[in-house]
Design a protein around this motif. Structure first.
Motif, mmCIF file in Angstrom:
data_model
loop_
_atom_site.group_PDB
_atom_site.id
_atom_site.type_symbol
_atom_site.label_atom_id
_atom_site.label_comp_id
_atom_site.label_asym_id
_atom_site.label_seq_id
_atom_site.Cartn_x
_atom_site.Cartn_y
_atom_site.Cartn_z
ATOM 1 N N GLY A 1 37.177 37.098 14.569
ATOM 2 C CA GLY A 1 36.685 35.723 14.627
ATOM 3 C C GLY A 1 37.811 34.790 15.050
ATOM 4 N N THR A 2 38.020 33.740 14.258
ATOM 5 C CA THR A 2 39.110 32.805 14.563
ATOM 6 C C THR A 2 40.404 33.195 13.863
ATOM 7 O OG1 THR A 2 38.400 31.381 12.739
ATOM 8 C CG2 THR A 2 37.520 30.883 14.925
ATOM 9 N N ARG A 3 40.368 34.291 13.102
ATOM 10 C CA ARG A 3 41.564 34.742 12.389
ATOM 11 C C ARG A 3 42.309 35.777 13.215
ATOM 12 N NH1 ARG A 3 39.595 36.967 6.858
ATOM 13 N NH2 ARG A 3 38.083 37.907 8.298
ATOM 14 N N THR A 4 43.623 35.718 13.159
ATOM 15 C CA THR A 4 44.444 36.709 13.840
ATOM 16 C C THR A 4 45.554 37.186 12.902
ATOM 17 O OG1 THR A 4 45.976 35.052 14.761
ATOM 18 C CG2 THR A 4 44.063 35.666 16.107
ATOM 19 N N ARG A 5 45.948 38.429 13.077
ATOM 20 C CA ARG A 5 47.087 38.967 12.341
ATOM 21 C C ARG A 5 48.093 39.426 13.385
ATOM 22 N NH1 ARG A 5 46.957 43.076 7.155
ATOM 23 N NH2 ARG A 5 49.047 42.555 6.419
ATOM 24 N N ASN A 6 49.273 38.837 13.361
ATOM 25 C CA ASN A 6 50.235 39.027 14.438
ATOM 26 C C ASN A 6 51.429 39.876 14.011
ATOM 27 O OD1 ASN A 6 48.615 37.247 15.935
ATOM 28 N ND2 ASN A 6 49.743 35.467 15.174
ATOM 29 N N PHE A 7 51.868 40.725 14.925
ATOM 30 C CA PHE A 7 53.039 41.576 14.721
ATOM 31 C C PHE A 7 53.986 41.379 15.902
ATOM 32 C CE2 PHE A 7 49.573 43.392 12.413
ATOM 33 C CZ PHE A 7 50.125 43.967 11.273
ATOM 34 N N ILE B 1 57.789 47.354 16.056
ATOM 35 C CA ILE B 1 56.654 46.464 15.807
ATOM 36 C C ILE B 1 56.635 46.152 14.314
ATOM 37 C CG2 ILE B 1 54.156 46.157 15.949
ATOM 38 C CD1 ILE B 1 54.119 48.223 18.179
ATOM 39 N N LYS B 2 56.652 44.856 13.960
ATOM 40 C CA LYS B 2 56.676 44.480 12.539
ATOM 41 C C LYS B 2 56.055 43.106 12.369
ATOM 42 C CE LYS B 2 61.464 42.976 13.197
ATOM 43 N NZ LYS B 2 62.873 43.184 12.808
ATOM 44 N N ASN B 3 55.670 42.794 11.140
ATOM 45 C CA ASN B 3 55.022 41.508 10.889
ATOM 46 C C ASN B 3 55.849 40.598 9.994
ATOM 47 O OD1 ASN B 3 54.658 43.007 8.535
ATOM 48 N ND2 ASN B 3 52.708 42.012 8.040
ATOM 49 N N ALA B 4 57.089 40.959 9.726
ATOM 50 C CA ALA B 4 57.948 40.113 8.885
ATOM 51 C C ALA B 4 59.397 40.314 9.307
ATOM 52 C CB ALA B 4 57.771 40.453 7.410
ATOM 53 N N SER B 5 60.127 39.191 9.433
ATOM 54 C CA SER B 5 61.525 39.275 9.855
ATOM 55 C C SER B 5 62.418 39.833 8.759
ATOM 56 C CB SER B 5 62.024 37.879 10.266
ATOM 57 O OG SER B 5 61.879 36.965 9.185
ATOM 58 N N ASN B 6 61.979 39.692 7.489
ATOM 59 C CA ASN B 6 62.810 40.146 6.364
ATOM 60 C C ASN B 6 62.391 41.521 5.848
ATOM 61 O OD1 ASN B 6 60.359 39.353 5.356
ATOM 62 N ND2 ASN B 6 61.185 38.421 3.497
ATOM 63 N N ILE B 7 61.691 42.286 6.681
ATOM 64 C CA ILE B 7 61.219 43.603 6.253
ATOM 65 C C ILE B 7 62.406 44.521 6.000
ATOM 66 C CG2 ILE B 7 61.030 44.753 8.508
ATOM 67 C CD1 ILE B 7 58.190 45.639 7.562
ATOM 68 N N GLU B 8 62.230 45.454 5.057
ATOM 69 C CA GLU B 8 63.351 46.302 4.665
ATOM 70 C C GLU B 8 63.838 47.164 5.826
ATOM 71 O OE1 GLU B 8 62.454 49.976 2.314
ATOM 72 O OE2 GLU B 8 60.492 49.033 2.078
#
Length: 409
Positions: free
Chosen positions: A185-191, A202-209
């Motif tokens: 829909g209008t929601r997106t999940r970005n990596f 490919i990751k969705n957080a800059s502070n990932i372990e």
């Protein structure tokens, strides 16, 4: 004074040219259809800057003469208008491997020359194919895709569900060479997609372990596949690989270890001697086969066993038919189901307490499946890794060490 003005003007024009060539971007996204459920964006100008930086840092590459195959017309000179953000999308209800892209055509003749140089075969009706890539030319647009049967299903631009506003790359990506986005829909999940010298992340957080030390630890176990997934991660993969994970909805934990090995196989055939008596002939051949162990933990093993039986996934010999590599044996344990190849040895390893999948390249893999030899780039891969910690996801494709960084290869 006049010389200073001329020098300043030249410097200004040079700087402006560099800015518009390498930094100024048109962020409008015109080629994402409304029936797309996933999208990859690639920042063309950031990729160009990375290429130039790597090229300057490797003088040994400056004077390498191009081979005849490399002298062919590139996609950047194929009569297509390549946008500043390359848009590759996946359509709803299509196979996981089927991805598409759309380009405006600036010079149709150049495009036909490109297809001829790269030995695309015409299938008629302006449809072309080479290997698994299909090209369709229609309405001054070039459609490219891994499948050729879904071009007609590419819908109108996605703008409609966002209130008619033009889509902007900033909605889907921040830092990085590119992005992977899942659209609902209008929601997106970005990596974020990062292109490094030897790997793609490919990751969705800059502070990932940092998984580097964990991957190093896993590599010492000498397994082709090493994986552990909890219930939530099984649900994630059920969306990506529904055929494999569809029967695991009651499973709370999955552990998989696979090793590829070469064994001697006995071949028995029959012939006749000079007196027409039947004689047995024994010969041997080297074959490659997997050793594997899969543990499925659940609160009700009997229920899972009954379900597998009802779906004919367990036969009368207590073999798990859902795995094409047999013979194997399947049995109930105290807390779940265990599936083992009959030759399985020493594949037991301690639980790591993490959600991960590590698939390492193995030279024997290309003997095991001859068709993989057609994909020469697979041989350059060292491993694929997936890691998850709560809502943070991390994937990396690591390539074998080469003299040149990935972008120059």
């Amino acid at each position: 004074m006049k010389r200073r003005i001329i020098a300043f003007a030249v410097l200004f024009l040079f700087s402006a040219g560099i800015y518009f060539l390498l930094y100024h971007k048109d962020k409008n996204l015109n080629f994402i259809p409304e029936n797309a459920d996933a999208m990859i964006l690639i920042d063309k100008k950031k990729l160009t800057r990375q290429y130039l930086s790597a090229f300057i840092a490797h003088p040994s590459h400056w004077f390498i003469e191009s081979s005849e195959s490399e002298k062919k017309r590139s996609v950047f000179n194929a009569g297509l208008k390549i946008p500043d953000f390359l848009q590759i999308f996946h359509l709803k209800n299509s196979k996981l491997t089927e991805w598409y892209a759309v380009f405006d055509i600036e010079n149709p003749q150049k495009l036909l020359v490109f297809l001829k140089e790269h030995k695309f075969k015409s299938l008629g009706q302006n449809l072309y194919i080479k290997d698994m890539l299909y090209i369709k030319i229609a309405d001054q647009k070039c459609f490219a895709g891994i499948s050729g049967h879904d071009f007609e299903n590419i819908g109108r631009p996605l703008n409609g569900i966002f209130g008619g506003k033009k889509l902007n790359a900033d909605h889907f990506m921040e830092e990085g060479t590119g992005s992977l986005s899942f659209i609902s829909g209008t929601r997106t999940r970005n990596f974020s997609i990062e292109l490094k010298d030897r790997e793609i992340e490919i990751k969705n957080a800059s502070n990932i372990e940092n998984y580097a030390s964990f991957i190093s630890q896993l590599s010492k176990e000498d397994l082709f596949i090493n994986a552990e997934l909890d219930k939530e991660n099984i649900k994630v993969f059920n969306k990506v690989l529904p055929d494999f994970f569809k029967d695991l909805s009651e499973v709370n934990y999955l552990k998989m270890n696979v090793k590829i090995k070469q064994v001697k196989d006995t071949i028995i055939s029959y012939g006749y001697d000079d007196d027409f008596n039947e004689i047995e002939k024994i010969s041997y051949q080297e074959i490659v086969q997997p050793d594997y162990m899969i543990q499925l933990e659940t609160q009700d093993p009997a229920k899972i066993w009954k379900h597998f039986r009802s779906e004919n996934l367990i036969n009368d010999k207590n073999e798990f038919t859902g795995i094409p590599f047999q013979p194997n044996r399947v049995y109930q344990s105290d807390n779940g189901i265990v599936i083992k190849s009959v030759t399985e040895q020493s594949l037991h390893s301690q639980k790591k307490g993490k959600n991960f999948i590590l698939i390492k390249n193995d030279p024997m893999l290309f003997y095991f499946s001859k068709g993989l030899n057609d994909f020469k780039y697979l041989k350059d891969i060292e491993y694929f890794f997936y890691g998850n910690n709560e809502q943070n996801f991390f994937l990396t494709l690591k390539l074998k060490d080469q003299k040149l960084p990935l972008i120059l290869q």
